[in-house]
Write an enzyme that holds these catalytic residues in place. Structure first.
Site, PDB file in Angstrom:
ATOM      1  CE  LYS A  61      -0.205   3.322   4.455  1.00 48.95           C
ATOM      2  NZ  LYS A  61      -0.019   3.225   6.109  1.00 48.95           N
ATOM      3  CG  HIS A  63      -5.877   2.128   5.219  1.00 48.67           C
ATOM      4  ND1 HIS A  63      -5.506   3.004   6.098  1.00 48.67           N
ATOM      5  CD2 HIS A  63      -4.936   1.070   5.136  1.00 48.67           C
ATOM      6  CE1 HIS A  63      -4.121   2.675   6.521  1.00 48.67           C
ATOM      7  NE2 HIS A  63      -3.835   1.424   5.930  1.00 48.67           N
ATOM      8  CB  SER A  88       5.127  -1.701  12.084  1.00 50.42           C
ATOM      9  OG  SER A  88       4.594  -0.308  12.088  1.00 50.42           O
ATOM     10  N   GLY A 113       2.325   2.192  10.750  1.00 53.91           N
ATOM     11  CA  GLY A 113       3.404   3.267  10.426  1.00 53.91           C
ATOM     12  C   GLY A 113       3.999   3.764  11.910  1.00 53.91           C
ATOM     13  CD  GLU A 156      -3.701  -2.445   7.391  1.00 53.98           C
ATOM     14  OE1 GLU A 156      -2.572  -2.619   6.743  1.00 53.98           O
ATOM     15  OE2 GLU A 156      -4.261  -1.283   7.194  1.00 53.98           O
ATOM     16  CG  ASN A 214      -1.603   1.058   1.420  1.00 54.72           C
ATOM     17  OD1 ASN A 214      -1.880   2.045   0.391  1.00 54.72           O
ATOM     18  ND2 ASN A 214      -2.501   1.085   2.521  1.00 54.72           N
ATOM     19  CD  GLU A 218      -2.755   5.487   6.930  1.00 52.95           C
ATOM     20  OE1 GLU A 218      -2.906   5.483   5.479  1.00 52.95           O
ATOM     21  OE2 GLU A 218      -2.006   4.877   7.396  1.00 52.95           O
TER      22      GLU A 218
HETATM   23  P1  PGA Z   1       2.726   0.253   7.522  1.00 50.36           P
HETATM   24  O1  PGA Z   1       1.408   0.364   7.089  1.00 50.36           O
HETATM   25  O2  PGA Z   1       3.322  -0.973   7.093  1.00 50.36           O
HETATM   26  O3  PGA Z   1       3.343   1.403   7.260  1.00 50.36           O
HETATM   27  O4  PGA Z   1       2.635   0.257   9.157  1.00 50.36           O
HETATM   28  C1  PGA Z   1       0.419  -0.508   6.749  1.00 50.36           C
HETATM   29  C2  PGA Z   1      -0.930  -0.115   6.227  1.00 50.36           C
HETATM   30  O5  PGA Z   1      -1.410   0.756   6.534  1.00 50.36           O
HETATM   31  O6  PGA Z   1      -1.419  -0.922   5.562  1.00 50.36           O
END
Ligand code: PGA
Length: 253
Positions: free
Chosen positions: A11, A98, A216, A176, A170, A9, A100
């Site tokens: 982003k 997601h 992460s 992140g 997640e 992803n 976010e």
């Molecule tokens: P990350 O993000 O691997 O940077 O923690 C995962 C995601 O939001 O899909």
């Protein structure tokens, strides 16, 4: 045996040229590699880079995904794109719900349900994201929160359609942050998700659905997480922006 699925992803990262470079490097790295056939590999660039990246991954083991979609076909929906538009550029997977989108942009369970139904009706594969915040985990309501998100997404969905979905668990506190869920924490929620799918549909269907872990995930923790019985891959943010790190996770799968 569920085939593992590793999705990057990207982003809101990388220009079109930078996306093309990353995709080119990834395709070069996995092409002809036996391990690339035993795992599904997906990259989800920004909308503006989809078309360019589509031309690069075509004919390779790397499939294309989008980071979201709208549930209407076309019209006055400023800022949105439709499933037709995604299909026209060769998208196969669509990330939905997601965290976010949920926390920063007001995505609702009801929208995720509509988008899931639309994506499936158009022959695309949804990656449905669920997960709890740190406060919810600390409050002991992880299963309740994930259960609500999951039941909403699958509401009214036929068994045939449900069987095609991918889920990404997640935990919001792991995204992140560099702080991944432990193998045991991930497995516990994945097991719960599979049990719930078994309740909504039936056990054989639940056994067939792939549940990715996200938050992460890196080459150093990927093998441990994916060694868990109910962890069928990863949805990767930060580590998907570097070929070596993403490749390390693909190899771990
Ligand atoms: P990350 O993000 O691997 O940077 O923690 C995962 C995601 O939001 O899909």
């Amino acid at each position: 045996m569920r085939k593992k699925i590793i999705a990057g992803n990207w982003k809101m990262n990388k220009t079109v040229d930078e996306s093309a470079k990353l995709a080119t490097d990834l395709v070069a790295a996995v092409k002809g590699q036996p391990y690339a056939e035993s795992v599904d590999i997906v990259v989800c660039p920004t909308y503006v880079a989809l078309d360019r990246v589509a031309g690069i991954v075509k004919g390779s083991p790397v499939k294309l995904g989008a980071q979201d979609v709208h549930f209407e076909n076309q019209g006055a929906f400023t800022g949105k794109v439709s499933t037709d538009m995604l299909k026209a550029v060769g998208v196969t997977y669509v990330i939905l719900g997601h965290s976010e989108q949920r926390t920063l942009f007001g995505e609702t369970d009801e929208n995720v349900r509509k988008k899931t139904a639309k994506v499936l009706a158009e022959g695309l594969i949804p990656i449905i994201c669920v997960g709890e915040t740190l406060a919810e985990r600390d409050g002991g309501i992880t299963e309740k929160v994930v259960g609500i998100q999951l039941r909403a997404a699958y509401q009214g969905l036929s068994k045939d359609d449900a069987a095609k979905t991918v889920i990404a668990y997640e935990p919001v506190w792991a995204i992140g942050t560099g702080r991944n869920a432990t193998d045991e924490q991930a497995q516990a929620v994945h097991k719960f998700i599979r049990r719930l799918l078994g309740e909504i549909y039936d056990a054989p269907l639940a056994q067939g659905i792939r549940i990715q872990y996200g938050g992460s995930m890196k080459p150093e923790n990927a093998a441990g997480l994916m060694a868990q019985g109910d962890v069928d891959g990863g949805l990767i943010g930060g580590a998907s922006l570097k070929v070596d790190a993403f490749l390390g996770i693909i190899k771990a799968a």
